[in-house]
Write a protein that holds these residues in place. Structure first.
Motif, PDB file in Angstrom:
ATOM      1  N   GLY A   1       0.817  -1.214   0.000  1.00 27.25           N
ATOM      2  CA  GLY A   1       0.000   0.000   0.000  1.00 27.25           C
ATOM      3  C   GLY A   1       0.847   1.257   0.000  1.00 27.25           C
ATOM      4  N   GLN A   2       1.935   1.234   0.799  1.00 24.43           N
ATOM      5  CA  GLN A   2       2.828   2.404   0.828  1.00 24.43           C
ATOM      6  C   GLN A   2       3.428   2.653  -0.554  1.00 24.43           C
ATOM      7  OE1 GLN A   2       5.833   2.237   3.820  1.00 24.43           O
ATOM      8  NE2 GLN A   2       4.398   2.142   5.512  1.00 24.43           N
ATOM      9  N   ARG A   3       3.819   1.571  -1.222  1.00 25.33           N
ATOM     10  CA  ARG A   3       4.410   1.731  -2.564  1.00 25.33           C
ATOM     11  C   ARG A   3       3.373   2.311  -3.528  1.00 25.33           C
ATOM     12  NH1 ARG A   3       6.851  -3.443  -1.155  1.00 25.33           N
ATOM     13  NH2 ARG A   3       9.054  -3.065  -0.761  1.00 25.33           N
ATOM     14  N   LEU A   4       2.117   1.835  -3.398  1.00 27.77           N
ATOM     15  CA  LEU A   4       1.057   2.350  -4.274  1.00 27.77           C
ATOM     16  C   LEU A   4       0.847   3.841  -4.032  1.00 27.77           C
ATOM     17  CD1 LEU A   4      -1.550  -0.552  -4.092  1.00 27.77           C
ATOM     18  CD2 LEU A   4      -0.365   0.256  -6.127  1.00 27.77           C
ATOM     19  N   ILE A   5       0.868   4.235  -2.745  1.00 28.00           N
ATOM     20  CA  ILE A   5       0.685   5.655  -2.411  1.00 28.00           C
ATOM     21  C   ILE A   5       1.813   6.479  -3.030  1.00 28.00           C
ATOM     22  CG2 ILE A   5       0.706   7.322  -0.502  1.00 28.00           C
ATOM     23  CD1 ILE A   5      -0.674   5.130   1.198  1.00 28.00           C
ATOM     24  N   PHE A   6       3.038   5.960  -2.934  1.00 30.46           N
ATOM     25  CA  PHE A   6       4.195   6.662  -3.509  1.00 30.46           C
ATOM     26  C   PHE A   6       4.033   6.837  -5.017  1.00 30.46           C
ATOM     27  CE2 PHE A   6       7.243   6.089   0.112  1.00 30.46           C
ATOM     28  CZ  PHE A   6       7.646   7.408   0.135  1.00 30.46           C
ATOM     29  N   VAL A   7       3.680   5.753  -5.707  1.00 31.84           N
ATOM     30  CA  VAL A   7       3.568   5.804  -7.169  1.00 31.84           C
ATOM     31  C   VAL A   7       2.460   6.782  -7.568  1.00 31.84           C
ATOM     32  CG1 VAL A   7       2.924   4.469  -9.212  1.00 31.84           C
ATOM     33  CG2 VAL A   7       4.510   3.513  -7.539  1.00 31.84           C
ATOM     34  N   PHE A   8       1.318   6.697  -6.867  1.00 35.09           N
ATOM     35  CA  PHE A   8       0.195   7.586  -7.172  1.00 35.09           C
ATOM     36  C   PHE A   8       0.593   9.036  -6.911  1.00 35.09           C
ATOM     37  CE2 PHE A   8      -3.897   9.612  -6.052  1.00 35.09           C
ATOM     38  CZ  PHE A   8      -4.543   9.404  -7.265  1.00 35.09           C
ATOM     39  N   GLY A   9       1.258   9.260  -5.777  1.00 34.51           N
ATOM     40  CA  GLY A   9       1.700  10.609  -5.423  1.00 34.51           C
ATOM     41  C   GLY A   9       2.657  11.163  -6.461  1.00 34.51           C
ATOM     42  N   GLN A  10       3.578  10.320  -6.907  1.00 38.73           N
ATOM     43  CA  GLN A  10       4.542  10.780  -7.916  1.00 38.73           C
ATOM     44  C   GLN A  10       3.826  11.173  -9.201  1.00 38.73           C
ATOM     45  OE1 GLN A  10       6.706   7.839  -9.875  1.00 38.73           O
ATOM     46  NE2 GLN A  10       7.981   9.276 -10.964  1.00 38.73           N
ATOM     47  N   PHE A  11       2.843  10.357  -9.572  1.00 38.70           N
ATOM     48  CA  PHE A  11       2.076  10.616 -10.794  1.00 38.70           C
ATOM     49  C   PHE A  11       1.384  11.976 -10.711  1.00 38.70           C
ATOM     50  CE2 PHE A  11      -1.870   9.938 -13.297  1.00 38.70           C
ATOM     51  CZ  PHE A  11      -1.274   9.790 -14.525  1.00 38.70           C
ATOM     52  N   ILE A  12       0.755  12.247  -9.583  1.00 38.54           N
ATOM     53  CA  ILE A  12       0.037  13.512  -9.388  1.00 38.54           C
ATOM     54  C   ILE A  12       1.017  14.691  -9.427  1.00 38.54           C
ATOM     55  CG2 ILE A  12      -1.327  14.881  -7.719  1.00 38.54           C
ATOM     56  CD1 ILE A  12      -2.958  12.650  -8.924  1.00 38.54           C
ATOM     57  N   VAL A  13       2.141  14.527  -8.718  1.00 35.03           N
ATOM     58  CA  VAL A  13       3.096  15.646  -8.621  1.00 35.03           C
ATOM     59  C   VAL A  13       3.713  15.946  -9.989  1.00 35.03           C
ATOM     60  CG1 VAL A  13       5.256  16.419  -7.576  1.00 35.03           C
ATOM     61  CG2 VAL A  13       3.605  15.199  -6.193  1.00 35.03           C
ATOM     62  N   ILE A  14       4.088  14.927 -10.731  1.00 34.95           N
ATOM     63  CA  ILE A  14       4.726  15.197 -12.024  1.00 34.95           C
ATOM     64  C   ILE A  14       3.722  15.810 -12.999  1.00 34.95           C
ATOM     65  CG2 ILE A  14       4.412  12.895 -13.093  1.00 34.95           C
ATOM     66  CD1 ILE A  14       7.539  15.029 -13.429  1.00 34.95           C
ATOM     67  N   LEU A  15       2.469  15.353 -12.922  1.00 30.17           N
ATOM     68  CA  LEU A  15       1.439  15.968 -13.776  1.00 30.17           C
ATOM     69  C   LEU A  15       1.285  17.448 -13.437  1.00 30.17           C
ATOM     70  CD1 LEU A  15      -1.544  13.492 -14.243  1.00 30.17           C
ATOM     71  CD2 LEU A  15       0.103  14.277 -15.919  1.00 30.17           C
ATOM     72  N   THR A  16       1.230  17.733 -12.146  1.00 28.67           N
ATOM     73  CA  THR A  16       1.093  19.125 -11.703  1.00 28.67           C
ATOM     74  C   THR A  16       2.293  19.956 -12.142  1.00 28.67           C
ATOM     75  OG1 THR A  16       0.000  18.214  -9.772  1.00 28.67           O
ATOM     76  CG2 THR A  16       0.556  20.540  -9.670  1.00 28.67           C
ATOM     77  N   ALA A  17       3.485  19.347 -12.062  1.00 28.12           N
ATOM     78  CA  ALA A  17       4.698  20.082 -12.425  1.00 28.12           C
ATOM     79  C   ALA A  17       4.771  20.349 -13.919  1.00 28.12           C
ATOM     80  CB  ALA A  17       5.929  19.289 -11.979  1.00 28.12           C
ATOM     81  N   LEU A  18       4.279  19.422 -14.717  1.00 29.14           N
ATOM     82  CA  LEU A  18       4.389  19.585 -16.169  1.00 29.14           C
ATOM     83  C   LEU A  18       3.254  20.411 -16.767  1.00 29.14           C
ATOM     84  CD1 LEU A  18       5.588  16.029 -17.323  1.00 29.14           C
ATOM     85  CD2 LEU A  18       6.937  18.092 -16.990  1.00 29.14           C
ATOM     86  N   LEU A  19       2.179  20.544 -16.001  1.00 24.91           N
ATOM     87  CA  LEU A  19       0.996  21.228 -16.526  1.00 24.91           C
ATOM     88  C   LEU A  19       1.279  22.676 -16.941  1.00 24.91           C
ATOM     89  CD1 LEU A  19      -1.873  20.274 -17.086  1.00 24.91           C
ATOM     90  CD2 LEU A  19      -2.573  21.374 -14.957  1.00 24.91           C
ATOM     91  N   PRO A  20       1.902  23.493 -16.075  1.00 20.89           N
ATOM     92  CA  PRO A  20       2.129  24.897 -16.484  1.00 20.89           C
ATOM     93  C   PRO A  20       2.958  24.999 -17.765  1.00 20.89           C
ATOM     94  CG  PRO A  20       2.657  24.598 -14.165  1.00 20.89           C
ATOM     95  CD  PRO A  20       2.431  23.241 -14.732  1.00 20.89           C
ATOM     96  N   ALA A  21       4.023  24.209 -17.857  1.00 21.40           N
ATOM     97  CA  ALA A  21       4.893  24.267 -19.027  1.00 21.40           C
ATOM     98  C   ALA A  21       4.143  23.809 -20.283  1.00 21.40           C
ATOM     99  CB  ALA A  21       6.126  23.398 -18.799  1.00 21.40           C
ATOM    100  N   SER A  22       3.362  22.729 -20.141  1.00 18.56           N
ATOM    101  CA  SER A  22       2.639  22.188 -21.302  1.00 18.56           C
ATOM    102  C   SER A  22       1.594  23.186 -21.805  1.00 18.56           C
ATOM    103  CB  SER A  22       1.952  20.869 -20.932  1.00 18.56           C
ATOM    104  OG  SER A  22       2.863  20.021 -20.318  1.00 18.56           O
ATOM    105  N   LEU A  23       0.834  23.759 -20.872  1.00 20.31           N
ATOM    106  CA  LEU A  23      -0.219  24.709 -21.269  1.00 20.31           C
ATOM    107  C   LEU A  23       0.405  25.943 -21.931  1.00 20.31           C
ATOM    108  CD1 LEU A  23      -2.699  24.519 -18.251  1.00 20.31           C
ATOM    109  CD2 LEU A  23      -2.955  23.537 -20.553  1.00 20.31           C
ATOM    110  N   THR A  24       1.505  26.413 -21.354  1.00 19.45           N
ATOM    111  CA  THR A  24       2.176  27.590 -21.925  1.00 19.45           C
ATOM    112  C   THR A  24       2.652  27.285 -23.341  1.00 19.45           C
ATOM    113  OG1 THR A  24       2.960  28.024 -19.697  1.00 19.45           O
ATOM    114  CG2 THR A  24       3.924  29.349 -21.441  1.00 19.45           C
ATOM    115  N   ALA A  25       3.248  26.096 -23.503  1.00 19.83           N
ATOM    116  CA  ALA A  25       3.776  25.720 -24.819  1.00 19.83           C
ATOM    117  C   ALA A  25       2.650  25.652 -25.853  1.00 19.83           C
ATOM    118  CB  ALA A  25       4.492  24.379 -24.715  1.00 19.83           C
TER     119      ALA A  25
END
Lengths: 243, 604
Positions: free
Chosen positions: B526-550
């Motif tokens: 479960g901890q590993r699943l939380i980590f993977v899910f969290g990473q997915f959310i964070v990277i999406l959030t991080a890439l969103l501003p750059a992608s939308l701007t582009a």
């Protein structure tokens, strides 16, 4: 050189070190002794900037370890009880790596004699996995000494060393002290402290219960006896138990 | 004596369950258990009920497809084939046990067991019994786990009980066979038989069987023709004819006995299948007991090796326990002078810890091969080559995306691998951000190199046709490829910062995962699943501003300055945004690392 005032370290509700103050001048070797769980390792790790102190001030070579950690760390070396080495780096590569981290310009000129002194020069191209426990300890020491630290912390420095290694380690510590380094070492080996240390600090349950030169400490716990061993002092000071 | 060993097993199991239950009082384990439990429930138990289950609405499409496959008539035709194919698989596993034996596979004692049991006044036979008894615990657990999976294969018939017992027969017999093989091989080694001679003997025997089968097929059974491939039924009949008769058929009989209980479609068949399976198992048991040979030395070596491997996994130096150990010194990847940025020292050190083929020479060679290969592809005009070009291009794109998105989980030559040395790292005269930047440089370099190779292959082979060719002209395609290549190191750095940041912000979680090694229970899953899910959310959030701007920039400016220039402009802006994010992340995480209390945080 090492100035500590009011050092306190808490882990949640547990206080490992309570309001500790001390000073170690260049050339002095302070032995940190105490029963298991007395707070020796926590103290050393706070002084080396590995863990943050809960309260108090630590100055290393005039630099506050909490506000100017980079300058303070440039002046110190910490030697843990277990050598922490990188599996993929040879002895020579370890020194190369550490030289770059500390910016030791003439590291090859220093490393050669250092490896000779520690008797691992012929193993310079071997990985830690190929070295004995004592050799690994020597490599960790070589890495720590490479940048010529003026402050040194040793946590149980004789663990795993053979008699000859113990002798060399004691000589090495004394040599650095004579050259002007301020040294703090923690050990359960009281005969080591008796031979190497100029000062002793006894900790129990995180509190300083005695601090001074060996004659001063002896006088404090002599109870009128003329010759008292450090072992006897330790037992009298700590009450003979961890609690 | 066996009572004492049983006591050891049961007490250890009880204490393990109690300690795991107790640690649920910590939030990290409780959350992990909840998420892991929910995952297991939705994956397995929601469909539990086997062939008679009535929760059709909840079934996945795949399960429904599997459930809908055979009719009862088809089942009677398919089951013998499944039995024969399963027997062939078991035969393959058994052959591997003889050709590529593993010291640890047959004689799996832990270091503690070797320390306590080997010097104890226990006979070798009792030690073997101890080993067999110990393995039964994991076999029972594995049987239950496999039952959860196989219970969804409703086309097999049977029920949860027959499947569980069936799996137990298969796993127990295989375990006995591995033990017997290991003991026999130990005896052969004692007798002076070299591994090469042993392998040649096994492969020679295998060649004889294959040769005899081919000869028999040639003589008595006709070779396959087009009619055999006309449908499932004729193909099944042909394969059954091959696997049920002759030398191969005879050789597969004991293996079919072993899988018999698992494949029994009903209770009656199951009961009839028990006796032959039991017979095979007892024969193996008798074989193992008769092997009076010295195995202690091999077991000791295997236990020490396993212990070292597990320690390595726990220290984060390896992802998988089977990864081979690097033991040879080699020259540094580049000259490291005494002065200069200290971050490069970490790049130098961490590149030394990777495989030898991650270097510039190999990268350049691979790029040259791609360039030459794609030239041949580009000059070919036949439909086959054009189709192959598209396939290669798509595979390259997918591989690049895989490297960029999942690579950071595998390339761990960074702070995750060095966290056991955190106390030494913290004595270095460096700011946290400097240390963190240095630590991620090596994986960033490796992942960037690999992604660039994939991108190069894709850019050279993917040539749009028709209307797509009007939009994606060669200059536009190259602008896109170069733009992606330029942002790749920053995307990789962000991914790695998220993973390394997780170890800094949640060191206790990281420590618990590392200390568990591979596996470790439902709460750690479960901890590993939380980590993977969290990473997915964070990277999406991080890439969103750059992608939308582009996207906005390309849309707004391509009419004015052309598509190629618009893409180049968007790339520049994306680079600025991503570089800003990387810098912010480095600074913030560096501060966190400076304040990290390794003594209190890294407790399990």
């Amino acid at each position: 050189m090492i100035e500590v005032s009011g050092l306190t370290k808490r882990y949640g509700g547990f206080t490992a070190v309570r309001d500790l103050s001390l000073a170690v001048q260049p050339g002095e070797v302070l032995g940190l002794v105490g029963p298991n769980g007395a707070g020796k390792t926590s103290t050393l790790r706070c002084l080396a900037g590995i863990i943050p102190a809960t309260a108090g001030n630590v100055r290393i070579a005039g630099h506050d370890i909490s506000t100017d950690p980079v300058a303070a760390k440039r002046a110190l070396a910490f030697f843990p009880d277990e050598p922490r080495l990188f599996d993929y780096l040879t002895i020579r590569q370890h020194l190369n790596f550490v030289a770059r981290i500390y910016g030791v310009a003439d590291h090859e000129a220093i490393a050669g004699p250092l490896l000779e002194e520690l008797e691992i020069a012929d193993k310079a191209d071997q990985l830690p996995g190929e070295l004995s426990r004592g050799m690994k300890q020597k490599l960790a020491i070589a890495c720590g000494l490479l940048h010529r630290p003026s402050v040194m912390f040793f946590d149980e420095p004789l663990t795993g060393l053979d008699p000859l290694g113990i002798r060399r380690m004691k000589d090495s510590i004394l040599k650095r002290a004579r050259e002007g380094a301020a040294v703090i070492l923690s050990s359960h080996l009281l005969h080591l402290l008796q031979e190497v240390c100029s000062h002793v600090l006894i900790l129990k349950k995180g509190e300083k219960i005695a601090h001074g030169t060996l004659p001063e400490i002896s006088a404090q716990f002599a109870n009128g006896e003329s010759i008292v061993s450090l072992e006897e002092i330790f037992i009298r000071a700590t009450g003979g138990s961890e609690h | 004596m066996l009572r004492a060993l049983l006591y050891l097993r049961l007490t250890s199991l009880k204490n393990q369950i109690i300690s795991r239950a107790k640690r649920l009082r910590q939030l990290k384990y409780l959350l992990g258990a909840l998420v892991g439990g929910a995952y297991v429930y939705f994956l397995f138990f929601l469909n539990f009920g086997g062939a008679s289950g009535s929760r059709g609405a909840a079934r996945t499409a795949a399960t429904q497809a599997l459930a809908a496959l055979p009719s009862p008539e088809a089942l009677t035709q398919t089951l013998p084939l499944i039995a024969a194919v399963s027997a062939v698989l078991l035969l393959g596993i058994v052959i591997l046990a003889w050709v590529i034996p593993s010291n640890s596979r047959g004689l799996r004692f832990t270091e503690a067991e070797t320390a306590f049991l080997f010097p104890a006044p226990i006979s070798r036979r009792t030690l073997i019994h101890c080993k067999l008894l110990s393995s039964q615990f994991s076999i029972l657990f594995t049987s239950l786990f496999f039952t959860l999976i196989s219970n969804r294969w409703t086309f097999l018939g049977g029920n949860a009980l027959t499947h569980a017992v069936g799996w137990w027969f298969v796993l127990s017999t295989l375990n006995l066979h591995f033990t017997g093989a290991a003991l026999t091989l130990s005896r052969l080694v004692e007798g002076g038989v070299s591994p090469l001679r042993r392998r040649l003997t096994v492969l020679g025997g295998l060649a004889v069987v294959v040769g005899l089968t081919v000869a028999w097929v040639w003589r008595d059974l006709r070779a396959p023709d087009a009619e055999d491939f006309a449908g499932v039924a004729p193909f099944t009949a042909y394969l059954l004819g091959l696997l049920d008769h002759g030398v191969l058929g005879t050789l597969l009989v004991p293996f079919k006995f072993v899988v018999g209980p698992f494949l029994a479609p009903d209770a009656r068949t199951f009961l009839f299948a028990l006796a032959p399976a039991l017979l095979v198992m007892l024969a193996h048991y008798s074989w193992v007991l008769r092997m009076e040979t010295s195995f202690e030395e091999a077991s000791l070596a295997a236990a020490e090796k396993r212990s070292a491997t597990l320690a390595s996994v726990r220290e984060g130096k390896r992802v998988f326990a089977s990864t081979h150990t690097h033991t040879h010194a080699r020259p540094g990847p580049f000259y490291l002078g005494s002065s200069g940025r200290p971050e490069l020292a970490f790049l130098w050190k961490n590149l030394l810890s990777t495989a030898t083929y991650f270097n510039l020479r190999v990268l350049a060679t691979a790029a040259a091969i791609i360039l030459v290969g794609s030239k041949w592809f580009l000059t070919g005009t036949t439909p086959d080559i054009r189709a192959a070009r598209v396939v290669v291009g798509m595979i390259s794109l997918a591989a690049g995306a895989y490297v960029l998105l999942l690579g950071p989980h595998l390339a761990r030559q960074d702070l995750r691998g060095d966290m056991p040395h955190a106390d030494i790292l913290k004595t270095y005269p460096l700011r946290g951000w400097e240390l963190l930047l240095g630590q991620i440089l090596a994986p960033v370099a490796i992942l960037t190199g690999l992604t660039w190779l994939c991108l190069l292959a894709a850019a050279l082979t993917l040539q749009p046709t028709g209307r797509m060719a009007l939009t994606f002209t060669p200059p536009v395609l190259w602008a896109i490829a170069l733009g992606i290549a330029a942002v790749t190191p920053f995307v990789g750095a962000l991914q790695l910062l998220i993973l390394n940041g997780a170890t800094i912000i949640f060191p206790a979680w990281f420590h618990s995962l590392r200390a568990a090694g591979p596996g470790g229970g439902i709460e750690l899953m479960g901890q590993r699943l939380i980590f993977v899910f969290g990473q997915f959310i964070v990277i999406l959030t991080a890439l969103l501003p750059a992608s939308l701007t582009a996207l906005a920039l390309i849309f707004a400016t391509q009419w004015l300055i052309g598509a190629t220039a618009a893409i180049a402009l968007a790339t520049l802006v994306v680079l600025v945004v991503l570089a800003g994010e990387v810098w912010c992340a480095l600074w913030w995480l560096g501060e966190r690392f400076d304040r990290l209390d390794v003594s209190s945080e890294l407790r399990p």
